[in-house]
Design a protein around this motif. Structure first.
Motif, mmCIF file in Angstrom:
data_model
loop_
_atom_site.group_PDB
_atom_site.id
_atom_site.type_symbol
_atom_site.label_atom_id
_atom_site.label_comp_id
_atom_site.label_asym_id
_atom_site.label_seq_id
_atom_site.Cartn_x
_atom_site.Cartn_y
_atom_site.Cartn_z
ATOM 1 N N ASP A 5 0.883 -1.163 0.000
ATOM 2 C CA ASP A 5 0.000 0.000 0.000
ATOM 3 C C ASP A 5 0.921 1.214 0.000
ATOM 4 O OD1 ASP A 5 -1.964 1.874 0.205
ATOM 5 O OD2 ASP A 5 -2.580 1.359 2.233
ATOM 6 N N VAL A 6 1.132 1.802 -1.192
ATOM 7 C CA VAL A 6 2.194 2.797 -1.328
ATOM 8 C C VAL A 6 1.741 4.014 -2.135
ATOM 9 C CG1 VAL A 6 4.023 1.057 -1.170
ATOM 10 C CG2 VAL A 6 3.106 1.677 -3.416
ATOM 11 N N GLU A 7 2.407 5.131 -1.860
ATOM 12 C CA GLU A 7 2.316 6.337 -2.670
ATOM 13 C C GLU A 7 3.738 6.747 -3.020
ATOM 14 O OE1 GLU A 7 0.243 9.372 -0.577
ATOM 15 O OE2 GLU A 7 -1.665 8.280 -0.547
ATOM 16 N N VAL A 8 3.987 6.893 -4.312
ATOM 17 C CA VAL A 8 5.335 7.186 -4.786
ATOM 18 C C VAL A 8 5.292 8.404 -5.705
ATOM 19 C CG1 VAL A 8 7.396 6.273 -5.912
ATOM 20 C CG2 VAL A 8 5.833 4.712 -4.731
ATOM 21 N N ASP A 9 6.062 9.426 -5.367
ATOM 22 C CA ASP A 9 6.104 10.624 -6.198
ATOM 23 C C ASP A 9 6.963 10.393 -7.430
ATOM 24 O OD1 ASP A 9 4.506 12.176 -4.537
ATOM 25 O OD2 ASP A 9 6.210 12.763 -3.283
ATOM 26 N N ARG A 10 6.392 10.693 -8.590
ATOM 27 C CA ARG A 10 7.143 10.702 -9.836
ATOM 28 C C ARG A 10 7.168 12.121 -10.373
ATOM 29 N NH1 ARG A 10 6.002 5.809 -13.826
ATOM 30 N NH2 ARG A 10 5.419 7.622 -15.048
ATOM 31 N N ARG A 11 7.911 12.331 -11.427
ATOM 32 C CA ARG A 11 8.065 13.689 -11.952
ATOM 33 C C ARG A 11 6.738 14.275 -12.405
ATOM 34 N NH1 ARG A 11 8.711 15.361 -17.060
ATOM 35 N NH2 ARG A 11 9.030 13.214 -17.752
ATOM 36 N N ASP A 12 5.880 13.451 -13.028
ATOM 37 C CA ASP A 12 4.646 13.970 -13.608
ATOM 38 C C ASP A 12 3.393 13.685 -12.793
ATOM 39 O OD1 ASP A 12 5.288 11.379 -14.141
ATOM 40 O OD2 ASP A 12 4.635 11.382 -16.224
ATOM 41 N N THR A 14 1.817 11.300 -8.945
ATOM 42 C CA THR A 14 2.076 10.409 -7.817
ATOM 43 C C THR A 14 1.372 9.084 -8.050
ATOM 44 O OG1 THR A 14 2.320 12.240 -6.247
ATOM 45 C CG2 THR A 14 1.808 10.076 -5.331
ATOM 46 N N VAL A 15 2.095 8.001 -7.853
ATOM 47 C CA VAL A 15 1.529 6.666 -8.001
ATOM 48 C C VAL A 15 0.852 6.264 -6.692
ATOM 49 C CG1 VAL A 15 2.036 4.220 -8.398
ATOM 50 C CG2 VAL A 15 3.255 5.984 -9.705
ATOM 51 N N HIS A 16 -0.412 5.862 -6.779
ATOM 52 C CA HIS A 16 -1.169 5.374 -5.632
ATOM 53 C C HIS A 16 -1.538 3.919 -5.933
ATOM 54 C CE1 HIS A 16 -2.000 9.590 -4.282
ATOM 55 N NE2 HIS A 16 -1.901 9.808 -5.590
ATOM 56 N N ALA A 17 -1.045 2.993 -5.152
ATOM 57 C CA ALA A 17 -1.338 1.587 -5.436
ATOM 58 C C ALA A 17 -1.492 0.801 -4.148
ATOM 59 C CB ALA A 17 -0.235 0.969 -6.286
ATOM 60 N N SER A 18 -2.488 -0.071 -4.141
ATOM 61 C CA SER A 18 -2.711 -0.960 -3.010
ATOM 62 C C SER A 18 -3.071 -2.327 -3.573
ATOM 63 C CB SER A 18 -3.840 -0.431 -2.115
ATOM 64 O OG SER A 18 -4.064 -1.303 -1.022
ATOM 65 N N LEU A 19 -2.315 -3.336 -3.196
ATOM 66 C CA LEU A 19 -2.603 -4.674 -3.684
ATOM 67 C C LEU A 19 -2.215 -5.719 -2.658
ATOM 68 C CD1 LEU A 19 0.095 -5.945 -6.175
ATOM 69 C CD2 LEU A 19 0.272 -3.692 -5.153
ATOM 70 N N LYS A 37 3.186 1.335 -13.439
ATOM 71 C CA LYS A 37 3.231 -0.094 -13.115
ATOM 72 C C LYS A 37 4.618 -0.514 -12.619
ATOM 73 C CE LYS A 37 2.159 -1.394 -17.282
ATOM 74 N NZ LYS A 37 2.293 -0.084 -17.944
ATOM 75 N N THR A 38 5.645 -0.136 -13.358
ATOM 76 C CA THR A 38 7.013 -0.510 -12.970
ATOM 77 C C THR A 38 7.397 0.128 -11.645
ATOM 78 O OG1 THR A 38 7.765 -0.909 -15.233
ATOM 79 C CG2 THR A 38 9.452 -0.320 -13.623
ATOM 80 N N THR A 39 6.916 1.329 -11.390
ATOM 81 C CA THR A 39 7.198 2.000 -10.114
ATOM 82 C C THR A 39 6.696 1.164 -8.940
ATOM 83 O OG1 THR A 39 7.104 4.193 -11.130
ATOM 84 C CG2 THR A 39 6.773 4.080 -8.747
ATOM 85 N N VAL A 40 5.529 0.537 -9.109
ATOM 86 C CA VAL A 40 4.991 -0.320 -8.045
ATOM 87 C C VAL A 40 5.920 -1.505 -7.807
ATOM 88 C CG1 VAL A 40 3.062 -1.789 -7.348
ATOM 89 C CG2 VAL A 40 2.623 0.374 -8.526
ATOM 90 N N LEU A 41 6.363 -2.156 -8.891
ATOM 91 C CA LEU A 41 7.268 -3.299 -8.736
ATOM 92 C C LEU A 41 8.576 -2.889 -8.072
ATOM 93 C CD1 LEU A 41 7.150 -5.662 -11.836
ATOM 94 C CD2 LEU A 41 5.704 -5.595 -9.817
ATOM 95 N N VAL A 55 5.098 -2.224 2.790
ATOM 96 C CA VAL A 55 5.234 -3.433 1.981
ATOM 97 C C VAL A 55 5.567 -4.579 2.923
ATOM 98 C CG1 VAL A 55 6.506 -4.599 0.142
ATOM 99 C CG2 VAL A 55 6.039 -2.143 -0.040
ATOM 100 N N GLU A 56 4.780 -5.659 2.847
ATOM 101 C CA GLU A 56 5.009 -6.832 3.685
ATOM 102 C C GLU A 56 5.005 -8.080 2.821
ATOM 103 O OE1 GLU A 56 3.249 -6.142 8.046
ATOM 104 O OE2 GLU A 56 1.697 -6.144 6.502
ATOM 105 N N LEU A 57 5.824 -9.037 3.197
ATOM 106 C CA LEU A 57 5.899 -10.300 2.476
ATOM 107 C C LEU A 57 6.050 -11.431 3.483
ATOM 108 C CD1 LEU A 57 6.136 -11.993 -0.105
ATOM 109 C CD2 LEU A 57 8.584 -11.463 -0.142
ATOM 110 N N GLY A 58 5.071 -12.318 3.501
ATOM 111 C CA GLY A 58 5.122 -13.445 4.416
ATOM 112 C C GLY A 58 5.219 -13.036 5.863
ATOM 113 N N GLY A 59 4.595 -11.916 6.228
ATOM 114 C CA GLY A 59 4.635 -11.438 7.599
ATOM 115 C C GLY A 59 5.838 -10.581 7.934
ATOM 116 N N ARG A 60 6.784 -10.441 7.008
ATOM 117 C CA ARG A 60 7.960 -9.598 7.225
ATOM 118 C C ARG A 60 7.705 -8.209 6.657
ATOM 119 N NH1 ARG A 60 12.433 -10.859 4.248
ATOM 120 N NH2 ARG A 60 11.192 -12.015 2.726
#
Length: 276
Positions: A5-12, A14-19, A37-41, A55-60
């Motif tokens: 669940d992230v917000e990432v500022d780009r030049r043009d 802000t990416v808002h993604a939750s998955l 899309k690549t920014t999320v990855l 960002v969490e993976l397997g409880g970490r």
């Protein structure tokens, strides 16, 4: 399970993604180039620091902008990222490239090489491999690393359609077999449909719609989603889609479907999908 669940500022923008991606589940981030899309990855992989996010993976916890902040280095995340460039070491034969992320060989190498159809190429140098073979070696190296999540950034985009589809289906089967959460970034709808249990349509940094691939294609929530999944020739329509609803109906060479817009409901024709 992988959650982000992230917000990432780009030049043009802000990416808002939750998955959330369950073990063994496959999700495709689909949309035009530059959608974020690549920014999320890269954020999941630890290559980009978000303005806000978790960002969490397997409880970490891998990334957290809370207090205290957490930033696990990319090489400690156990996240595999496969890009368009296979990134093979040119001075190492296929066997050594495959084993780069492991300390010892074993029966698993033979099994993976056979599954990928490269078992006869183990002594060959990368310069002698075809494009498809190089991608298979890169995929094998990723699988032998036993990552806890697979991130695929259009890894087969430069290959011909037949080979691209074959490798996409192969990754799909292997990720399901290993119960690994997997995320594919693509701007090819056919690749997303072949790979994913769930489709997230992205544009200008936002997830516009999420759902099963066929559900999203047949029932686009907005005109923009309809455009992105291939509908053409939009015209005003009755709210009930003229009796057919959003699921579509026969219409010449394609299927019709309806989508809501700020101005009401419109109908469009999809040239590649004919409903029975």
């Amino acid at each position: 399970m992988l959650t982000a669940d992230v917000e990432v500022d780009r030049r043009d923008f802000t990416v808002h993604a939750s998955l959330t991606v369950a073990a063994g589940e496959r999700v495709a981030l689909f949309g035009p180039s530059g959608a974020g899309k690549t920014t999320v990855l890269e954020t999941i992989a630890g290559l980009v620091w978000p303005r806000r996010g978790l960002v969490e993976l397997g409880g970490r916890v891998l990334t957290s902008t809370g207090s205290p902040a957490v930033e696990v280095p990319p090489w400690q995340r156990r996240v595999g990222l496969l890009r368009q460039d296979p990134g093979l070491f040119p001075h190492l034969p296929v066997r050594a490239n495959l084993l780069y992320a492991r300390s010892a060989a074993g029966a698993e190498l033979t099994t993976i090489a056979r599954q990928l159809g490269i078992d006869e190429l183990l002594p060959v140098m990368p310069a002698r491999l075809s494009g498809g073979q190089r991608h298979r070696v890169a995929l094998g190296r990723l699988l032998l690393a036993h990552c806890d999540a697979l991130l695929l950034d259009e890894p087969f985009a430069s290959l011909d359609e037949t080979l691209r589809r074959a490798l996409t289906v192969l990754v799909k089967d292997l990720s399901s077999e290993r119960k690994v959460p997997s995320v594919l970034v693509t701007h090819q709808l056919s690749d997303a449909q072949a790979f994913a249990d769930r489709l997230l349509v992205m544009d200008q940094g936002y997830v516009l719609q999420a759902g099963a691939p066929d559900e999203v294609v047949l029932r686009p929530a907005t005109r923009r989603v309809a455009e992105l999944v291939g509908y053409l020739g939009f015209v005003p329509a009755a709210a009930d889609g003229g009796g057919h609803g959003a699921a579509g109906s026969p219409a010449g060479s394609g299927a019709t479907g309806s989508a809501g817009t700020g101005a009401g409901v419109v109908a469009g024709v999809h040239p590649d999908r004919v409903m029975p």
